[in-house]
Enzyme design. Structure first.
Site, PDB file in Angstrom:
ATOM      1  N   LYS A 172      -6.079  -8.256  35.482  1.00  0.00           N
ATOM      2  CA  LYS A 172      -4.842  -7.570  35.473  1.00  0.00           C
ATOM      3  C   LYS A 172      -3.694  -7.838  36.866  1.00  0.00           C
ATOM      4  O   LYS A 172      -4.540  -7.749  37.560  1.00  0.00           O
ATOM      5  CB  LYS A 172      -5.312  -5.404  35.713  1.00  0.00           C
ATOM      6  CG  LYS A 172      -3.702  -5.416  35.398  1.00  0.00           C
ATOM      7  CD  LYS A 172      -3.712  -3.540  35.466  1.00  0.00           C
ATOM      8  CE  LYS A 172      -3.779  -2.814  37.195  1.00  0.00           C
ATOM      9  NZ  LYS A 172      -4.148  -1.519  36.804  1.00  0.00           N
ATOM     10  N   LYS A 174       0.251  -7.711  38.627  1.00  0.00           N
ATOM     11  CA  LYS A 174       1.495  -6.669  38.847  1.00  0.00           C
ATOM     12  C   LYS A 174       2.532  -7.158  38.542  1.00  0.00           C
ATOM     13  O   LYS A 174       3.132  -8.993  38.349  1.00  0.00           O
ATOM     14  CB  LYS A 174       1.161  -6.348  40.154  1.00  0.00           C
ATOM     15  CG  LYS A 174       0.192  -5.490  40.994  1.00  0.00           C
ATOM     16  CD  LYS A 174       0.162  -4.111  40.499  1.00  0.00           C
ATOM     17  CE  LYS A 174      -1.385  -3.306  41.450  1.00  0.00           C
ATOM     18  NZ  LYS A 174      -0.996  -1.990  40.798  1.00  0.00           N
ATOM     19  N   GLU A 255      -2.911   6.828  36.350  1.00  0.00           N
ATOM     20  CA  GLU A 255      -3.382   7.369  37.730  1.00  0.00           C
ATOM     21  C   GLU A 255      -2.047   8.197  38.327  1.00  0.00           C
ATOM     22  O   GLU A 255      -2.700   9.051  39.646  1.00  0.00           O
ATOM     23  CB  GLU A 255      -3.417   6.072  38.726  1.00  0.00           C
ATOM     24  CG  GLU A 255      -2.089   5.476  38.684  1.00  0.00           C
ATOM     25  CD  GLU A 255      -2.007   3.907  39.843  1.00  0.00           C
ATOM     26  OE1 GLU A 255      -1.989   4.317  41.061  1.00  0.00           O
ATOM     27  OE2 GLU A 255      -2.452   3.347  38.731  1.00  0.00           O
ATOM     28  N   HIS A 305      -8.893   4.630  36.824  1.00  0.00           N
ATOM     29  CA  HIS A 305      -7.629   4.362  37.132  1.00  0.00           C
ATOM     30  C   HIS A 305      -9.194   4.407  38.505  1.00  0.00           C
ATOM     31  O   HIS A 305      -9.312   4.891  39.061  1.00  0.00           O
ATOM     32  CB  HIS A 305      -6.582   4.688  38.098  1.00  0.00           C
ATOM     33  CG  HIS A 305      -5.832   4.033  39.258  1.00  0.00           C
ATOM     34  ND1 HIS A 305      -6.625   4.806  40.770  1.00  0.00           N
ATOM     35  CD2 HIS A 305      -5.378   2.806  39.541  1.00  0.00           C
ATOM     36  CE1 HIS A 305      -5.305   4.145  40.970  1.00  0.00           C
ATOM     37  NE2 HIS A 305      -5.481   2.999  40.826  1.00  0.00           N
ATOM     38  N   GLU A 327     -11.743  -0.709  35.620  1.00  0.00           N
ATOM     39  CA  GLU A 327     -11.101  -1.546  36.918  1.00  0.00           C
ATOM     40  C   GLU A 327     -12.322  -2.036  37.810  1.00  0.00           C
ATOM     41  O   GLU A 327     -12.614  -1.198  38.047  1.00  0.00           O
ATOM     42  CB  GLU A 327      -9.832  -1.018  37.019  1.00  0.00           C
ATOM     43  CG  GLU A 327      -8.644  -1.634  38.524  1.00  0.00           C
ATOM     44  CD  GLU A 327      -7.945  -0.991  38.428  1.00  0.00           C
ATOM     45  OE1 GLU A 327      -6.244  -1.754  38.865  1.00  0.00           O
ATOM     46  OE2 GLU A 327      -7.579   0.656  38.502  1.00  0.00           O
TER      47      GLU A 327
END
Length: 371
Positions: A172, A174, A255, A305, A327
């Site tokens: 992942k 940003k 989250e 999260h 994650e």
């Protein structure tokens, strides 16, 4: 087994390299604000929440743990977790000053500590104490290589490395730059580096407005994004629902939500496809299970999260049938006795009793901050 003491603690643990940045902030340390609960049998449970290591705010949380909720717990049975959670979460005086934020975060640390205590009392890892595992394998996706502060060449090299050398089948990165075309360029480079078969998700941290997200998604669909996480302001149910109608990219969020009621609103509106509860904000493990059950009833996958709570989330992900992947951010793992471990892109199932939330003696000395 009666509770005899509720004591807060604060640790500030360094994050990756010289710090990280996303679309909203930059940090160099992660705050671990915890609750240590002692019983008359000498058993100790620990839980914690996560912050941006803002010491003044951390002290407010610590004070709430000790001074607001501590007196409610002293003398109570440590195994009556459901009763104690409702006693804290529904206390009229505490509701008056806040049903989210500091009060809910403090409840989270306490609730996790209680579950840690119960699992230790049963001499079982938390996933087993909750009723057992629902899966034999838990895939991990790597977020730690994808910060906005990482230059393009290092971003591409990091993505290629964790896929080719470490076995991750998902990453992942940003997004949320002032110019979305910058993010689209980075996405294109990463997709080319990792190939078509590796999961690629993006995370906006609530930075953009709806028109920007719609334009971004129209261009980003060609890269087969697994999800777009927190594209809009965290509480904007209607905006997320509208974006979900206008793009083929699945929406992920959660989250920043503090209650199961908030998750219900997003799910009922068709505004989320991947549900992402975080026990450190949600009021702990007890409320996480409520959210995960609600997601399962709608056949929505849960991907917790992890930024600040991989230690306990790995137990929950192995236990709950709605959880399909987890994650991986390794910032604070080495501060704990039973650290999260990913091997060949998969989480190893924890086997030590408890929730994995017991700090090492070294961490309690090295990273401690005054309460």
């Amino acid at each position: 087994m009666k509770i005899t003491q509720v004591q807060p603690f604060i640790l500030h643990v360094p994050v990756t390299g010289n710090g990280i940045s996303d679309s909203t902030h930059s940090i160099t340390h992660w705050g671990v604000v915890g609750a240590q609960i002692t019983t008359d049998q000498g058993l100790v449970g620990r839980g914690f929440t996560g912050t941006h290591a803002f010491l003044a705010g951390d002290r407010l949380i610590a004070s709430c743990i000790k001074d607001c909720f501590g007196p409610m717990l002293i003398g109570q049975s440590a195994l009556d977790i459901n009763q104690l959670w409702h006693r804290m979460a529904r206390d009229p005086a505490m509701q008056w000053i806040g049903r989210a934020g500091i009060s809910q975060i403090a409840i989270a640390a306490i609730d996790i500590a209680l579950w840690d205590l119960k699992a230790k009392h049963m001499k079982l890892p938390l996933w087993s104490a909750l009723g057992g595992a629902t899966k034999a394998v838990l895939p991990a996706y790597n977020t730690d290589i994808g910060w906005l502060s990482i230059p393009d060449d290092q971003l591409v090299d990091g993505a290629r490395r964790v896929v080719e050398e470490e076995g991750f089948r998902g990453i992942k990165i940003k997004v949320g730059s002032s110019d979305p075309w910058v993010d689209l360029r980075r996405i294109a480079k990463v997709r080319a580096a990792i190939g078509a078969e590796v999961m690629l998700a993006v995370d906006g941290n609530g930075k953009w407005d709806l028109p920007t997200c719609v334009r971004f998604c129209k261009q980003a669909e060609q890269y087969d994004l697994f999800w777009f996480e927190e594209p809009l302001w965290y509480d904007d149910v209607r905006g997320h629902a509208e974006l979900a109608r206008q793009t083929t990219i699945p929406i992920a969020l959660g989250e920043q939500l503090y209650h199961s009621d908030a998750f219900q609103q997003f799910m009922e509106a068709g505004a989320v496809h991947y549900v992402q509860p975080d026990i450190t904000r949600l009021g702990g493990i007890s409320e996480f299970l409520t959210v995960a059950d609600a997601a399962l009833s709608r056949r929505l996958p849960v991907a917790a999260h992890v930024g600040d709570m991989g230690q306990a989330h790995v137990h929950l992900a192995y236990h709950h049938a709605s959880c399909s992947l987890l994650e991986y951010i390794p910032w604070i793992k080495d501060a704990f006795m039973d650290p999260i471990v990913v091997r060949d892109g998969k989480y190893l199932r924890p086997e030590q009793p408890g929730a994995g939330t017991t700090p090492t003696k070294e961490a309690l000395v090295k990273y401690a901050r005054p309460v």
